[in-house]
Design a protein around this motif. Sequence first.
Motif, PDB file in Angstrom:
ATOM      1  N   ASP A 203       0.835  -1.441  -0.194  1.00 24.30           N
ATOM      2  CA  ASP A 203      -0.102   0.160  -0.137  1.00 24.30           C
ATOM      3  C   ASP A 203       1.239   1.092  -0.115  1.00 24.30           C
ATOM      4  OD1 ASP A 203       0.951   0.184   2.720  1.00 24.30           O
ATOM      5  OD2 ASP A 203      -0.702  -0.234   3.472  1.00 24.30           O
ATOM      6  N   VAL A 204       0.647   2.087   0.332  1.00 21.38           N
ATOM      7  CA  VAL A 204       0.838   3.548   0.256  1.00 21.38           C
ATOM      8  C   VAL A 204       2.273   3.532   1.393  1.00 21.38           C
ATOM      9  CG1 VAL A 204      -0.693   4.853   1.114  1.00 21.38           C
ATOM     10  CG2 VAL A 204       0.681   5.955   0.317  1.00 21.38           C
ATOM     11  N   ILE A 205       1.671   3.131   2.226  1.00 20.85           N
ATOM     12  CA  ILE A 205       2.508   3.319   3.379  1.00 20.85           C
ATOM     13  C   ILE A 205       3.954   2.107   3.312  1.00 20.85           C
ATOM     14  CG2 ILE A 205       2.309   2.844   6.682  1.00 20.85           C
ATOM     15  CD1 ILE A 205       0.182   3.049   5.929  1.00 20.85           C
ATOM     16  N   SER A 206       4.068   1.724   2.973  1.00 15.59           N
ATOM     17  CA  SER A 206       4.578   0.175   2.090  1.00 15.59           C
ATOM     18  C   SER A 206       5.735   1.404   1.378  1.00 15.59           C
ATOM     19  CB  SER A 206       4.251  -0.770   1.875  1.00 15.59           C
ATOM     20  OG  SER A 206       3.393  -1.451   2.291  1.00 15.59           O
ATOM     21  N   TRP A 207       5.580   1.874   0.604  1.00 16.39           N
ATOM     22  CA  TRP A 207       6.321   2.894  -0.462  1.00 16.39           C
ATOM     23  C   TRP A 207       6.629   3.735   0.420  1.00 16.39           C
ATOM     24  CZ3 TRP A 207       7.598   1.468  -4.885  1.00 16.39           C
ATOM     25  CH2 TRP A 207       6.626   0.226  -6.223  1.00 16.39           C
ATOM     26  N   SER A 208       5.896   4.389   0.692  1.00 14.03           N
ATOM     27  CA  SER A 208       6.932   5.548   1.456  1.00 14.03           C
ATOM     28  C   SER A 208       7.580   5.299   2.581  1.00 14.03           C
ATOM     29  CB  SER A 208       5.023   6.563   1.951  1.00 14.03           C
ATOM     30  OG  SER A 208       4.458   6.014   3.211  1.00 14.03           O
ATOM     31  N   TYR A 214      15.387   5.531   1.675  1.00 20.67           N
ATOM     32  CA  TYR A 214      16.677   6.099   1.345  1.00 20.67           C
ATOM     33  C   TYR A 214      16.495   7.795   1.289  1.00 20.67           C
ATOM     34  CZ  TYR A 214      16.613   1.844  -1.648  1.00 20.67           C
ATOM     35  OH  TYR A 214      17.037   0.343  -2.190  1.00 20.67           O
ATOM     36  N   VAL A 215      16.244   8.454   1.475  1.00 22.13           N
ATOM     37  CA  VAL A 215      16.281   9.224   2.103  1.00 22.13           C
ATOM     38  C   VAL A 215      16.857  10.320   3.084  1.00 22.13           C
ATOM     39  CG1 VAL A 215      14.686  11.929   2.221  1.00 22.13           C
ATOM     40  CG2 VAL A 215      13.637  10.604   0.559  1.00 22.13           C
ATOM     41  N   GLN A 216      16.770   9.123   4.055  1.00 21.67           N
ATOM     42  CA  GLN A 216      17.584   9.469   5.369  1.00 21.67           C
ATOM     43  C   GLN A 216      18.504   8.803   5.032  1.00 21.67           C
ATOM     44  OE1 GLN A 216      13.054   8.666   8.609  1.00 21.67           O
ATOM     45  NE2 GLN A 216      15.322   6.923   8.015  1.00 21.67           N
ATOM     46  N   THR A 217      18.639   8.095   4.445  1.00 18.31           N
ATOM     47  CA  THR A 217      20.553   7.641   4.535  1.00 18.31           C
ATOM     48  C   THR A 217      21.255   7.948   3.510  1.00 18.31           C
ATOM     49  OG1 THR A 217      19.313   5.894   2.978  1.00 18.31           O
ATOM     50  CG2 THR A 217      19.706   5.441   5.358  1.00 18.31           C
ATOM     51  N   GLY A 218      20.925   8.823   2.702  1.00 21.25           N
ATOM     52  CA  GLY A 218      21.497  10.077   1.035  1.00 21.25           C
ATOM     53  C   GLY A 218      21.632   9.502   0.200  1.00 21.25           C
ATOM     54  N   LEU A 224      14.078   8.590  -5.059  1.00 18.65           N
ATOM     55  CA  LEU A 224      13.386   9.619  -6.666  1.00 18.65           C
ATOM     56  C   LEU A 224      12.514   7.941  -7.625  1.00 18.65           C
ATOM     57  CD1 LEU A 224      14.726  12.998  -7.203  1.00 18.65           C
ATOM     58  CD2 LEU A 224      13.050  12.680  -5.859  1.00 18.65           C
ATOM     59  N   GLN A 225      13.342   7.587  -8.005  1.00 18.01           N
ATOM     60  CA  GLN A 225      13.227   6.497  -8.636  1.00 18.01           C
ATOM     61  C   GLN A 225      12.095   5.529  -7.839  1.00 18.01           C
ATOM     62  OE1 GLN A 225      17.496   4.892  -9.142  1.00 18.01           O
ATOM     63  NE2 GLN A 225      18.032   5.862 -10.455  1.00 18.01           N
ATOM     64  N   LEU A 226      12.176   5.352  -7.151  1.00 21.48           N
ATOM     65  CA  LEU A 226      11.254   4.495  -6.133  1.00 21.48           C
ATOM     66  C   LEU A 226      10.158   5.078  -6.494  1.00 21.48           C
ATOM     67  CD1 LEU A 226      11.076   2.035  -4.842  1.00 21.48           C
ATOM     68  CD2 LEU A 226      11.251   3.083  -2.669  1.00 21.48           C
ATOM     69  N   PHE A 227       9.980   6.749  -6.238  1.00 25.36           N
ATOM     70  CA  PHE A 227       8.833   6.986  -6.315  1.00 25.36           C
ATOM     71  C   PHE A 227       7.697   7.008  -8.136  1.00 25.36           C
ATOM     72  CE2 PHE A 227       6.607  11.118  -7.125  1.00 25.36           C
ATOM     73  CZ  PHE A 227       5.388  11.128  -6.395  1.00 25.36           C
ATOM     74  N   ARG A 228       9.342   6.576  -9.004  1.00 22.80           N
ATOM     75  CA  ARG A 228       8.423   6.705  -9.590  1.00 22.80           C
ATOM     76  C   ARG A 228       8.145   5.244 -10.506  1.00 22.80           C
ATOM     77  NH1 ARG A 228      12.711   8.294 -12.579  1.00 22.80           N
ATOM     78  NH2 ARG A 228      12.354  11.010 -13.438  1.00 22.80           N
ATOM     79  N   ALA A 249      13.396  15.146  -1.186  1.00 22.13           N
ATOM     80  CA  ALA A 249      14.828  14.033  -2.033  1.00 22.13           C
ATOM     81  C   ALA A 249      15.275  15.237  -2.947  1.00 22.13           C
ATOM     82  CB  ALA A 249      14.445  13.140  -2.546  1.00 22.13           C
ATOM     83  N   CYS A 250      14.131  15.828  -3.193  1.00 22.61           N
ATOM     84  CA  CYS A 250      14.079  17.017  -4.675  1.00 22.61           C
ATOM     85  C   CYS A 250      15.297  18.076  -4.549  1.00 22.61           C
ATOM     86  CB  CYS A 250      13.482  17.452  -5.303  1.00 22.61           C
ATOM     87  SG  CYS A 250      12.431  16.396  -5.761  1.00 22.61           S
ATOM     88  N   SER A 251      14.928  18.611  -3.059  1.00 21.81           N
ATOM     89  CA  SER A 251      15.881  19.789  -2.705  1.00 21.81           C
ATOM     90  C   SER A 251      16.901  19.083  -2.559  1.00 21.81           C
ATOM     91  CB  SER A 251      15.159  20.076  -1.490  1.00 21.81           C
ATOM     92  OG  SER A 251      15.330  19.247  -0.547  1.00 21.81           O
ATOM     93  N   PHE A 252      17.330  17.542  -1.953  1.00 21.67           N
ATOM     94  CA  PHE A 252      19.248  17.265  -1.351  1.00 21.67           C
ATOM     95  C   PHE A 252      19.544  17.181  -2.549  1.00 21.67           C
ATOM     96  CE2 PHE A 252      17.261  14.869   2.396  1.00 21.67           C
ATOM     97  CZ  PHE A 252      17.151  16.105   3.290  1.00 21.67           C
ATOM     98  N   VAL A 253      19.524  17.262  -3.951  1.00 15.92           N
ATOM     99  CA  VAL A 253      19.859  16.906  -4.933  1.00 15.92           C
ATOM    100  C   VAL A 253      19.626  17.599  -6.238  1.00 15.92           C
ATOM    101  CG1 VAL A 253      19.765  14.471  -4.851  1.00 15.92           C
ATOM    102  CG2 VAL A 253      18.289  14.918  -5.972  1.00 15.92           C
ATOM    103  N   GLY A 254      18.936  18.498  -5.808  1.00 18.94           N
ATOM    104  CA  GLY A 254      18.453  19.954  -6.781  1.00 18.94           C
ATOM    105  C   GLY A 254      18.060  19.719  -7.769  1.00 18.94           C
TER     106      GLY A 254
END
Length: 726
Positions: A203-208, A214-218, A224-228, A249-254
Amino acid sequence: MRVPVKSHASLLLGEFSSQNQVFFRYHESKTASFLKLEAFLPFFKHCANFQLVKEGTLAHADAIKMGFDSYTSAGNSIMSFYLKLGMKGCARNVFDEMPWKDSVSWNALIHGFSSQGDSQLGLCLFIEAKACGFVPNLSTLVLVLQACWKLKALTEGQCFHGFIVKSGFTSYISLQNSLVSFYGKSNNVESAQKLFDEISERDVISWSSLISCYVQTGGAVNALQLFRKMSMEDGIEMDGLVLVTVLQACSFVGYVDFGRSVHGHVFQRGFEADLFISNSLIDMYSKCFHMNSAYMVFIQMAQTNLVSWNSILSGLVENDKYMEALLLLESMKKAAVQGDAYTAVILLQACKMLGLEAFCRSIHALIIRRLFELNNFVMNSLLDAYAKCELMELALRLFRQMRSRDVVSWSTMISGFSHCGEPHKAVAFFIHMRLGRHGPNSVTLLSLLEACSTLADLKLSKCVHAVAARSSFSHNLSVATALLDAYAKCGSLNSSRKIFRGMTEKNLLSWNAMIAALGMNGCAREALAALEEMTVQNVKPNGVTMLSILSACSHGGLVQEGLLLFQRMSEDFYDLKPRMEHYSCIVDMLARAGDVVGGFEVIKRMSEEGVEAAPAAWGALLSACRRFGHREIEENVASHVLELEPLSSAGYVLSSSLYAMAGLQDETARLRLLMKEKGVRVVSGYSLVHAKRFLSWDESHLMTQEIYSMVDLLHDCIKWPYDDET
């Protein structure tokens, strides 16, 4: 036929009526002196729902009198009542006095403590309950997993994972998601990914949960690939939490384009009114350096809060729009939004970059009015702002008034004195810091080394090096680079070489510092060799590198090598666009070599390419005219120097000397008169020699009489600068 829907008010009235029936039934049976257990259980729930502490405790007393507290069901109800009211001590007492405890008892207690933030006790209770053989429910298992990651108890969490597998709970999606979240928050990406892959129906909780991991660990790109992939899954409705995580995640990598597509998802899903998501959009656009988009999101928000204002203010400061941030403060006041400590820190950053003394003082007044003086982060920011505005007296007064000073406070003061050209005070402050038993950090040492460089004191630099070694900062890349630079400015090139060779890793700043060290100490060819080695190791030089190497060529007389490097700058070899400083260095190099015409041609080429020559370039050319002579262009050069620096004595002295050498006494007199009219004073150059000192009353030195005689002679020869009028 349309079915009438009950309003929210009618539903509340119905609930209130049913709760009242429980209340009256309990008191009716109590009045009739015929209390039954069935009347007790709903009454405790009623007291918990309506926060009736007094009535609930009286009912507890009645239960004890009637002997109902020996029943497990009654004990569970009383314990739940106390837990819902946050009375954890009373709940634990009830639990301990229960003669028989079932799974409901353990679940209620563990759930109550864990959900109210006492994760440590909740986990201990679970371990104790497991030894008693109780059967946990699903919500208890989820809360215990949350307790494991909050306490960073990775080993206990892995053991608990084994218990879940043995107990056969792994098929529940909520528990699977909690396990993914647990491993993600424990920075164990591999285990989180493996568990995610094993979930049959995500479900959406699994994905999020995995995206957040991934965002927390850099791994923002992986997120972003997983979100796609998630957006292409059927039946997955995105929620606000996953959108906020992806924007982070977008803000981290610009990735501003990806962020714009997420912005489209926000509109498509109808989340544009969500305050949390709008604030995340402002933050994303700001960190991707698209302030226009961030401001458009801000002004289109139907509702804003303090986080919104802080986000847009922080974005403006991060994007070097300092004055815009201060002007937006007026709009914030009109909107009747009161700033917090973080707002004050943001505005202080803007003030120190603009050097606005008045604004710093007004924000200081705001800090006093809002009682932020107890916040060390705010006070350190205020100290830094005063120091950067070169208001060291105010900074020192504020430092003495601070109730608690940490290493940041001391480091800020040391940095301030170094920045304001008072290196001796910076060193003295560091000594006081050490006497106060405050250990330095890397920023302290960097500021102290800046003071050493200004003083060119080799002995002091060695002392700081020893402090860095004892504090385990000597291997810090920034500190090692600063040490290298300090030794070079003290003339100890061998020490700089040793530090550079001892670096386990080298970055662009390290190479730049070493090349500059070689150049300023007369090793021009070695600096060229270092540049070649730098490029071999795939470290691309920047404008600072080229400026240092050109300066080395200029002082080392390597004209052809310098011209070749300057030519390579604009070609594909280095792919760097020459700036005003590089042109000035070439002019200085040609002027030192006696090629006055070549230097003048470079200046003309600069003007053709839209680059204005700096006063230093014209001054170098004027100095060359005086030394080598070139009547055709020296008058033109002299006029430019006086025009660019009308209050500097160097141009007047050089021009006057040229006219005197040419026998133009009238022009020489005119320049001297002009200097007097403009109040230009001649500033003499000096050389600094560090020598051992002795006290005036100390006559133990073998050459005391000779030293005193030399001092008297020097005193007679020295012209005191304030005696010009006499």
